[in-house]
Design an enzyme around this catalytic site. Structure first.
Site, PDB file in Angstrom:
ATOM      1  N   ARG A 151     -16.974   2.359  31.658  1.00 49.77           N
ATOM      2  CA  ARG A 151     -17.707   1.087  31.708  1.00 49.77           C
ATOM      3  C   ARG A 151     -18.660   0.988  30.512  1.00 49.77           C
ATOM      4  NH1 ARG A 151     -21.280   2.728  37.014  1.00 49.77           N
ATOM      5  NH2 ARG A 151     -22.311   4.498  36.047  1.00 49.77           N
ATOM      6  N   THR A 180     -14.437  15.514  38.370  1.00 47.41           N
ATOM      7  CA  THR A 180     -15.692  14.974  38.922  1.00 47.41           C
ATOM      8  C   THR A 180     -16.130  15.812  40.123  1.00 47.41           C
ATOM      9  OG1 THR A 180     -14.955  12.783  38.270  1.00 47.41           O
ATOM     10  CG2 THR A 180     -16.727  12.877  39.888  1.00 47.41           C
ATOM     11  N   THR A 181     -17.440  15.990  40.284  1.00 50.40           N
ATOM     12  CA  THR A 181     -17.954  16.731  41.445  1.00 50.40           C
ATOM     13  C   THR A 181     -18.820  15.812  42.300  1.00 50.40           C
ATOM     14  OG1 THR A 181     -19.906  17.500  40.234  1.00 50.40           O
ATOM     15  CG2 THR A 181     -17.955  18.906  40.168  1.00 50.40           C
ATOM     16  N   HIS A 229     -28.322  24.080  35.302  1.00 49.52           N
ATOM     17  CA  HIS A 229     -27.618  23.071  34.507  1.00 49.52           C
ATOM     18  C   HIS A 229     -28.630  22.202  33.749  1.00 49.52           C
ATOM     19  CE1 HIS A 229     -24.181  24.095  37.097  1.00 49.52           C
ATOM     20  NE2 HIS A 229     -23.435  23.623  36.109  1.00 49.52           N
ATOM     21  N   LYS A 273     -27.847  16.407  34.955  1.00 47.70           N
ATOM     22  CA  LYS A 273     -26.915  16.591  36.093  1.00 47.70           C
ATOM     23  C   LYS A 273     -27.501  15.921  37.336  1.00 47.70           C
ATOM     24  CE  LYS A 273     -24.047  19.957  38.468  1.00 47.70           C
ATOM     25  NZ  LYS A 273     -22.876  19.077  38.359  1.00 47.70           N
TER      26      LYS A 273
HETATM   27  P1  NAD Z   1     -21.544  11.828  31.925  1.00 48.36           P
HETATM   28  O1  NAD Z   1     -22.576  11.051  32.697  1.00 48.36           O
HETATM   29  O2  NAD Z   1     -21.884  12.303  30.559  1.00 48.36           O
HETATM   30  O3  NAD Z   1     -20.201  10.969  31.810  1.00 48.36           O
HETATM   31  C1  NAD Z   1     -19.683  10.186  32.866  1.00 48.36           C
HETATM   32  C2  NAD Z   1     -18.990   8.982  32.246  1.00 48.36           C
HETATM   33  O4  NAD Z   1     -18.364   8.254  33.312  1.00 48.36           O
HETATM   34  C3  NAD Z   1     -19.958   8.012  31.541  1.00 48.36           C
HETATM   35  O5  NAD Z   1     -19.495   7.721  30.233  1.00 48.36           O
HETATM   36  C4  NAD Z   1     -19.963   6.787  32.447  1.00 48.36           C
HETATM   37  O6  NAD Z   1     -20.120   5.572  31.722  1.00 48.36           O
HETATM   38  C5  NAD Z   1     -18.581   6.862  33.098  1.00 48.36           C
HETATM   39  N1  NAD Z   1     -18.573   6.180  34.400  1.00 48.36           N
HETATM   40  C6  NAD Z   1     -19.339   6.452  35.480  1.00 48.36           C
HETATM   41  N2  NAD Z   1     -19.074   5.586  36.480  1.00 48.36           N
HETATM   42  C7  NAD Z   1     -18.120   4.752  36.022  1.00 48.36           C
HETATM   43  C8  NAD Z   1     -17.419   3.643  36.590  1.00 48.36           C
HETATM   44  N3  NAD Z   1     -17.677   3.214  37.847  1.00 48.36           N
HETATM   45  N4  NAD Z   1     -16.485   3.031  35.849  1.00 48.36           N
HETATM   46  C9  NAD Z   1     -16.208   3.435  34.572  1.00 48.36           C
HETATM   47  N5  NAD Z   1     -16.852   4.462  33.972  1.00 48.36           N
HETATM   48  C10 NAD Z   1     -17.786   5.120  34.693  1.00 48.36           C
HETATM   49  O7  NAD Z   1     -21.143  13.054  32.875  1.00 48.36           O
HETATM   50  P2  NAD Z   1     -20.454  14.449  32.464  1.00 48.36           P
HETATM   51  O8  NAD Z   1     -21.498  15.456  32.144  1.00 48.36           O
HETATM   52  O9  NAD Z   1     -19.336  14.206  31.505  1.00 48.36           O
HETATM   53  O10 NAD Z   1     -19.875  14.881  33.899  1.00 48.36           O
HETATM   54  C11 NAD Z   1     -19.019  14.012  34.629  1.00 48.36           C
HETATM   55  C12 NAD Z   1     -18.621  14.675  35.939  1.00 48.36           C
HETATM   56  O11 NAD Z   1     -17.852  15.857  35.666  1.00 48.36           O
HETATM   57  C13 NAD Z   1     -19.786  15.140  36.823  1.00 48.36           C
HETATM   58  O12 NAD Z   1     -19.416  14.956  38.196  1.00 48.36           O
HETATM   59  C14 NAD Z   1     -19.901  16.625  36.517  1.00 48.36           C
HETATM   60  O13 NAD Z   1     -20.476  17.356  37.571  1.00 48.36           O
HETATM   61  C15 NAD Z   1     -18.440  16.964  36.357  1.00 48.36           C
HETATM   62  N6  NAD Z   1     -18.130  18.166  35.559  1.00 48.36           N
HETATM   63  C16 NAD Z   1     -17.126  18.944  36.040  1.00 48.36           C
HETATM   64  C17 NAD Z   1     -16.708  20.036  35.306  1.00 48.36           C
HETATM   65  C18 NAD Z   1     -15.511  20.819  35.819  1.00 48.36           C
HETATM   66  O14 NAD Z   1     -15.104  21.808  35.172  1.00 48.36           O
HETATM   67  N7  NAD Z   1     -14.894  20.402  36.922  1.00 48.36           N
HETATM   68  C19 NAD Z   1     -17.331  20.360  34.091  1.00 48.36           C
HETATM   69  C20 NAD Z   1     -18.367  19.556  33.626  1.00 48.36           C
HETATM   70  C21 NAD Z   1     -18.745  18.437  34.379  1.00 48.36           C
END
Ligand code: NAD
Length: 257
Positions: free
Chosen positions: A35, A89-90, A144, A148
């Site tokens: 978004r 995503t978590t 973290h 977060k």
């Molecule tokens: P971030 O906030 O930097 O990025 C999230 C992105 O999603 C943003 O660019 C935001 O604009 C977009 N977004 C959110 N809601 C939206 C919607 N409704 N429609 C369209 N776009 C949308 O977050 P991040 O640090 O990249 O982490 C994202 C997720 O991944 C978190 O839940 C985090 O805990 C998880 N994560 C998991 C791992 C893993 O190995 N599984 C590793 C790192 C992070």
């Protein structure tokens, strides 16, 4: 050539994935969903839309690191369009997990709270140590970055689940999150969680098995998001040709747990 779409391409993990995919053999980034269109990875020229319905070309697999609400909507779309899914995503609640289970009956999904190879090895070691040190008090500490939004981290919860599995108990029956004030003595058999938030810490997880006279401590330290991105891409490649189902990183890595 495996066609990939990054969900959350403007985010921290979206950027790490973009950097990993560029120049990688056998995969091609064809689109992104976010978004926020103002923080795309530098040099990114693929189509990016706010929702999957707006995309002109669909990928073979979505790799998603966003927020639960966004992930559930895109996953439902993927299930309806036969697109495989790598879900990073978590922070899903029970209703969210039910939607994931429902969609994975239609398309193959790899879901992991942590895509790093090291953390998945740690989970196997935690389960083993928990089973062997039956009487030790288990404490999980995670740290973290300041941005977060969920706690304890998804990885810390996975570690707790591995520890609980080692003792044949359910994590939700023994989990104690944070302590404050007059808490009383530590209850036998509980698994404690503590969370630290600050600076740009990528991800620290430590598990202490505290017995009378000795402590075993297992630790993992992630110094770069590239480790999660590489693991997610390995999962995306592994999904090629797989049938519907909900898979985890142990299956992707061939680890037995
Ligand atoms: P971030 O906030 O930097 O990025 C999230 C992105 O999603 C943003 O660019 C935001 O604009 C977009 N977004 C959110 N809601 C939206 C919607 N409704 N429609 C369209 N776009 C949308 O977050 P991040 O640090 O990249 O982490 C994202 C997720 O991944 C978190 O839940 C985090 O805990 C998880 N994560 C998991 C791992 C893993 O190995 N599984 C590793 C790192 C992070």
């Amino acid at each position: 050539m495996l066609k990939i779409g990054i969900v959350g391409i403007s985010g921290r993990m979206g950027h790490a994935l973009y950097d990993c995919i560029v120049g990688m053999d056998g995969v091609k980034l064809i689109c992104g969903i976010d978004r926020n269109q103002s923080s795309l990875p530098p040099g990114c020229s693929v189509e990016v839309k706010a929702s999957p319905e707006e995309l002109s070309e669909l990928p073979d697999v979505f790799i998603d690191f966003t927020r639960p609400q966004c992930s559930l909507a895109v996953l439902r779309f993927a299930a309806a369009h036969n697109i495989s899914y790598v879900l990073g995503t978590t922070g899903f609640d029970e209703a969210g997990r039910a939607v994931i289970a429902e969609c994975s009956a239609t398309v193959p999904v790899v879901m992991a709270s942590n895509f790093s190879v090291g953390v998945n090895l740690l989970l196997a070691l935690v389960e083993q140590t928990s089973a062997v040190t039956q009487d030790s008090d288990i404490e999980i500490v995670e740290a973290h970055h300041r941005y977060k939004v969920d706690a304890p981290s998804g990885t810390a919860i996975s570690i707790g689940e591995a520890a609980a599995r080692g003792r044949n108990v359910n994590l939700k029956d023994v989990m104690v999150v944070g302590r404050n004030g007059i808490t009383g003595e530590r209850q036998y058999g509980t698994i404690g969680f503590s969370s630290i938030r600050g600076g740009d810490i990528v991800g620290e997880h430590s598990v202490m098995f505290c017995a009378d006279g000795e402590i075993v401590e297992l630790k993992h330290h992630a110094s770069s998001r590239a480790t999660f991105a590489r693991g997610a891409l390995r999962a995306a490649k592994w999904l090629e040709g797989k049938g519907a189902g909900l898979y985890g990183m142990p299956q992707v890595l061939g680890l037995k747990r």
